[in-house]
Design a protein around this motif. Structure first.
Motif, PDB file in Angstrom:
ATOM      1  N   GLY A  92     -73.858 -44.632 -29.859  1.00 16.24           N
ATOM      2  CA  GLY A  92     -74.277 -43.804 -30.984  1.00 16.24           C
ATOM      3  C   GLY A  92     -75.528 -42.993 -30.723  1.00 16.24           C
ATOM      4  O   GLY A  92     -76.142 -42.478 -31.660  1.00 16.24           O
ATOM      5  N   ASN A  93     -75.956 -42.910 -29.465  1.00 17.61           N
ATOM      6  CA  ASN A  93     -77.150 -42.175 -29.026  1.00 17.61           C
ATOM      7  C   ASN A  93     -78.449 -42.859 -29.430  1.00 17.61           C
ATOM      8  O   ASN A  93     -79.354 -43.010 -28.619  1.00 17.61           O
ATOM      9  N   GLY A  94     -78.601 -43.262 -30.685  1.00 17.75           N
ATOM     10  CA  GLY A  94     -79.806 -43.963 -31.117  1.00 17.75           C
ATOM     11  C   GLY A  94     -81.035 -43.093 -31.191  1.00 17.75           C
ATOM     12  O   GLY A  94     -82.164 -43.601 -31.139  1.00 17.75           O
ATOM     13  N   LEU A  95     -80.860 -41.784 -31.340  1.00 15.73           N
ATOM     14  CA  LEU A  95     -82.012 -40.893 -31.443  1.00 15.73           C
ATOM     15  C   LEU A  95     -82.662 -41.027 -32.820  1.00 15.73           C
ATOM     16  O   LEU A  95     -81.977 -41.197 -33.827  1.00 15.73           O
ATOM     17  N   PRO A 170     -69.625 -43.490 -23.205  1.00 20.00           N
ATOM     18  CA  PRO A 170     -70.394 -42.237 -23.254  1.00 20.00           C
ATOM     19  C   PRO A 170     -69.620 -41.035 -23.780  1.00 20.00           C
ATOM     20  O   PRO A 170     -70.230 -40.013 -24.098  1.00 20.00           O
ATOM     21  N   LEU A 171     -68.295 -41.134 -23.892  1.00 17.73           N
ATOM     22  CA  LEU A 171     -67.500 -39.978 -24.310  1.00 17.73           C
ATOM     23  C   LEU A 171     -67.041 -40.054 -25.757  1.00 17.73           C
ATOM     24  O   LEU A 171     -66.367 -39.146 -26.246  1.00 17.73           O
ATOM     25  N   ILE A 182     -70.602 -34.342 -19.540  1.00 11.06           N
ATOM     26  CA  ILE A 182     -71.273 -35.638 -19.450  1.00 11.06           C
ATOM     27  C   ILE A 182     -70.860 -36.371 -18.181  1.00 11.06           C
ATOM     28  O   ILE A 182     -71.717 -36.923 -17.462  1.00 11.06           O
ATOM     29  N   MET A 183     -69.576 -36.387 -17.863  1.00 12.90           N
ATOM     30  CA  MET A 183     -69.130 -37.106 -16.659  1.00 12.90           C
ATOM     31  C   MET A 183     -69.670 -36.449 -15.394  1.00 12.90           C
ATOM     32  O   MET A 183     -70.077 -37.140 -14.448  1.00 12.90           O
ATOM     33  N   HIS A 203     -61.867 -44.524 -21.885  1.00 11.48           N
ATOM     34  CA  HIS A 203     -61.402 -43.195 -21.490  1.00 11.48           C
ATOM     35  C   HIS A 203     -61.098 -43.196 -19.987  1.00 11.48           C
ATOM     36  O   HIS A 203     -61.971 -42.914 -19.164  1.00 11.48           O
ATOM     37  N   VAL A 204     -59.884 -43.508 -19.648  1.00 13.68           N
ATOM     38  CA  VAL A 204     -59.509 -43.727 -18.244  1.00 13.68           C
ATOM     39  C   VAL A 204     -59.511 -42.428 -17.452  1.00 13.68           C
ATOM     40  O   VAL A 204     -60.186 -42.308 -16.421  1.00 13.68           O
ATOM     41  N   HIS A 205     -58.756 -41.451 -17.914  1.00 14.19           N
ATOM     42  CA  HIS A 205     -58.508 -40.263 -17.094  1.00 14.19           C
ATOM     43  C   HIS A 205     -59.755 -39.393 -16.931  1.00 14.19           C
ATOM     44  O   HIS A 205     -59.902 -38.702 -15.919  1.00 14.19           O
TER      45      HIS A 205
END
Length: 268
Positions: A92-95, A170-171, A182-183, A203-205
């Motif tokens: 959730g980023n946590g900003l 992360p996605l 991001i990746m 998120h495998v692919h």
């Protein structure tokens, strides 16, 4: 074994319990230094539980967790020191919404170091530049897109120069373009900064192209460990079910039944 040959993370005969129930059992794994390892598995398989063990939040019921050759301690002071060497990108980023981008990135530095303000500002500029957001230093989180907020959170996770990075889904919530950014950023930072990265995801692919090692968790344990190409070539029916997203197969998903007028979720 030399220090450089020691795995960044070593799990040995690990068993993790929550609420009196065993979530993962007999987990043994080595994460080589400088590598990117993807921890894959369906929702509810225990990926986040494994993350909690890596950061010391959840002590093992059996077995051990080692980070850079050091067993994860249980005492608060020793655990705090170890956590400074582990950066975590939260799902959730946590900003903090009332702080600017620069102030969010500076937060770990102001909390855990006594660096002078000019040096803190230089480090923040460097970290934001590394994720391509130096121009957004004075913006607030509410003014950012989802992908930008994720990159700010990544800059903050890197503030203390941790040698180990853990990415928790992360996605999540990102569109395909932002996911690709991001990746690509994770891979570039891992290479240029000499990091070791563990990506916990379903998120495998999107994840496999940047990883050196893939791990699949299902049915309470590790069901696969190998390279991405080995994962894609496997004929294991359990792993194939996960990769293809098939509802029926050897992976036991939660089901929901109707009982006495109320829904009751039964863990398979």
């Amino acid at each position: 074994m030399s220090a450089d040959a020691t795995p960044a993370v070593r799990l040995s005969g690990l068993r993790l319990d929550r609420g009196g129930r065993t979530i993962l059992h007999d987990v043994s794994l080595e994460v080589p230094r400088g590598s990117i390892t993807a921890v894959l598995g369906p929702s509810g398989s225990g990926k986040s539980t494994l993350l909690a063990a890596l950061t010391g939040e959840l002590p093992p019921a059996a077995g051990s967790v080692e980070v850079f050759g050091q067993r994860v301690p249980r005492r608060s002071r020793e655990l705090l020191e170890l956590r400074k060497s582990i950066g975590v990108l939260l799902q959730g980023n946590g900003l903090l919404t009332d702080l600017t981008v620069a102030e969010n990135v500076a937060l770990p530095l102001r909390t855990h170091t006594r660096l002078a303000d000019p040096l803190v500002r230089r480090i923040v500029d460097f970290k934001l530049n590394a994720v391509g957001l130096r121009a957004a230093a004075n913006a607030y989180p509410r003014e950012l897109s989802g992908g930008m907020a994720r990159r700010v959170a990544l800059a903050r996770a890197l503030a203390l120069d941790p040698p180990l990075m853990i990415y928790d889904e992360p996605l999540t919530g990102l569109d395909p373009i932002a996911s690709g950014v991001i990746m690509s950023l994770i891979q570039r930072l891992n290479d240029t900064l000499g990091l070791t990265s563990i990506i916990v995801t379903h998120h495998v692919h999107e994840t496999l192209p940047v990883t050196d090692q893939a791990v699949v968790i299902a049915n309470g344990g590790l069901v696969f460990t190998g390279t991405p190409s080995e994962l894609e070539a496997t004929t294991d029916p359990l792993v194939r079910q996960f990769l293809r997203g098939e509802p029926d197969g050897p992976i036991a998903f939660d089901n929901t039944t109707f009982n006495s007028g109320t829904f009751r979720a039964e863990a398979a």
